[in-house]
Design a protein around this motif. Structure first.
Motif, PDB file in Angstrom:
ATOM      1  N   ASN A 148     -55.413  70.254 -13.345  1.00 22.16           N
ATOM      2  CA  ASN A 148     -56.515  71.111 -12.884  1.00 22.16           C
ATOM      3  C   ASN A 148     -56.232  71.690 -11.502  1.00 22.16           C
ATOM      4  O   ASN A 148     -56.554  72.854 -11.232  1.00 22.16           O
ATOM      5  N   LYS A 170     -54.911  64.673 -15.902  1.00 28.79           N
ATOM      6  CA  LYS A 170     -55.510  66.012 -15.917  1.00 28.79           C
ATOM      7  C   LYS A 170     -55.875  66.471 -14.500  1.00 28.79           C
ATOM      8  O   LYS A 170     -56.063  67.666 -14.265  1.00 28.79           O
ATOM      9  N   SER A 223     -62.244  74.046 -13.904  1.00 33.33           N
ATOM     10  CA  SER A 223     -61.245  73.148 -13.308  1.00 33.33           C
ATOM     11  C   SER A 223     -61.851  72.289 -12.214  1.00 33.33           C
ATOM     12  O   SER A 223     -61.590  71.081 -12.136  1.00 33.33           O
TER      13      SER A 223
END
Length: 493
Positions: A239, A235, A203
């Motif tokens: 994350n 994203k 991540s």
């Protein structure tokens, strides 16, 4: 009402609104140092390459000088270029330039609840607490050195498993580096195959790549719009959120086993502080602050060192004669068997100089995180108003021709005197400078030295092709300069 008339009225209203907004921008523009004339909505974005913002800003400075104003969208930003100018602002006027400017890729998640992106008394108290707690758990001392040395042994084992075959070193290095800060925050390291740990590392690494890309840049400029548009930038928040339940589970386990008189790690100390201040309405120590501070310390303690190390391997493969001289110094001072220690650094001037030159040349953080002017001030003859965001272009320090004779050339002699001793050069701001200097600077310096010398003590790194074909140009120039993805062979010594 006829639909055509309605559309004309709406269009007229929109145009009038844009004209009014643009008029206000031009009116306020006179309050700031000069710079290129901004356009409506986009500001100066047509003059800035979002794939390499630092280079674009340095080019603009050649026309407008070391202090100028650019507009990212409708928002003005004060840009500082060159060593003398950035030193004047961040060090000589550390208080005035010590605020944190807006940075939505993190702000929209941390919401002023962490040690890096907060301001005022909250930031000061959280930073003091973080620095003191990390010192108490060995940062800058032998105990943290032993943790890094332990992690190095696991790293060497992983590299040996490649059996001289081509491999991509990023993920192996990332897990080793991340484990060091994890041991401070959580009290123990993770096994490399641990699924939770792999999720954390993946991540963080994924987000640094996204934030350093054009998508991250556009999100920082137009967060209100980008929140509603599809794209890879979506994203980033995913994350961020991936880490929350992991941290919550770790904190819960700590709460169940907490002994306030015998703290094991950063979390224990924070939880104890929370309990002591639970009846204090002015307290900055609560659960959300703990989660967000863990978040930013883990980010800061992982990817900058990881990127420095993987970039360093790439550079040393292009200049193998430099790697060979480091290995000669390792053999003379440390030998083949003993683990490198931080005490060795003072006896290894060439290695020390190379590491500093690697930090300068790779220029991992081309732009400092945005600062904020906390009170009206002056710099280079310009009156600077309060609350304007400031962009110190650190690349302009590391490639300042007044500080380095040939800044575009990789040359360890930049940090060596005529007697071969290490020469201090203040025009190295790899961790920024002033009040907002990276709180993990001491730990990062230890890690880079110990990890790099240990790797070169055990391996020679070979590229898959001709060394002349190695491309050192970064692929991302937002938050971090990231090297091209590459594979290499680790040949045991």
């Amino acid at each position: 009402m006829d639909i055509g008339v309605l559309l004309i009225l709406l269009l007229t209203a929109c145009i009038s609104y844009l004209i009014m907004i643009y008029g206000k921008i031009l009116q306020k523009r006179g309050q700031f140092p000069p710079g290129p004339i901004p356009l409506p909505i986009v500001g100066n974005l047509l003059q800035v390459n979002t794939d390499n913002i630092a280079r674009s800003l340095i080019a603009i400075s050649k026309k407008y000088g070391p202090v100028f104003t650019v507009y990212f969208g409708p928002k003005p930003n004060l840009v500082l270029c060159g060593y003398e100018t950035i030193k004047e602002a961040l060090i000589n006027q550390a208080e005035q330039f010590g605020g944190r400017g807006p940075y939505p890729v993190f702000d929209n998640y941390t919401k002023d609840n962490d040690v890096a992106f907060s301001n005022g008394e909250k930031w000061k108290e959280l930073r003091r607490f973080a620095l003191q707690t990390m010192r108490n758990f060995g940062v800058g001392k032998r105990s943290i050195e032993e943790r890094i040395q332990e992690e190095n042994r696991f790293l060497i084992k992983e590299f040996r498993k490649t059996n001289k075959s081509p491999f991509e070193p990023t993920h192996i290095i990332c897990r080793s580096v991340s484990n060091v800060i994890c041991s401070v925050l959580f009290g123990s390291r993770f096994d490399y195959e641990d699924k939770v740990f792999q999720t954390i590392a993946r991540s963080i690494d994924d987000n640094f790549k996204l934030i350093s890309s054009s998508w991250g840049t556009w999100y920082n400029i137009y967060p209100e719009i980008m929140d509603y548009l599809p794209g890879p930038h979506k994203k980033i928040m995913v994350n961020h959120e991936t880490l929350r339940p992991i941290f919550q589970d770790i904190i819960k386990t700590h709460q169940e086993t907490l002994d306030p008189d015998n703290p094991r790690d950063y979390i224990d100390v924070f939880l104890t502080k929370m309990e002591k201040e639970k009846n204090n309405p002015e307290s900055h120590f609560f659960m959300e602050t703990l989660i967000m501070t863990m978040h930013t310390l883990l980010y800061g303690g992982t990817d900058t060192v990881t990127t420095t190390l993987k970039y360093s391997i790439l550079v040393l493969m292009k200049f193998p004669e430099v790697a060979e001289k480091i290995q000669e110094e390792i053999n003379q001072v440390i030998g083949p068997d003993r683990s490198p220690s931080t005490d060795d650094r003072k006896n290894m001037p060439y290695t020390d100089a190379v590491i500093q030159e690697l930090q300068r040349f790779t220029d991992i953080t081309p732009l400092s995180l945005p600062h904020l002017v906390t009170q009206e001030t002056q710099i280079k003859g310009f009156k600077i108003p309060k609350d304007i965001a400031v962009i110190p272009v650190l690349s302009s320090v590391h490639y300042d021709p007044t500080q380095y004779e040939k800044p575009d050339v990789f040359n360890p002699a930049n940090f060596l005197d005529q007697n071969g001793c290490v020469k201090r050069n203040d025009a190295l701001m790899a961790f920024s400078a002033g009040k907002r200097i990276c709180p993990g600077e001491v730990l990062a310096r230890m890690e880079i030295f110990l990890f790099l010398t240990t790797l070169l003590q055990h391996f020679t790194f070979q590229p898959l092709g001709n060394r002349d074909d190695i491309d050192l140009t970064p692929t991302g120039s937002g938050l971090l300069n990231i090297p091209h993805k590459y594979k290499c062979c680790a040949i045991p010594l």
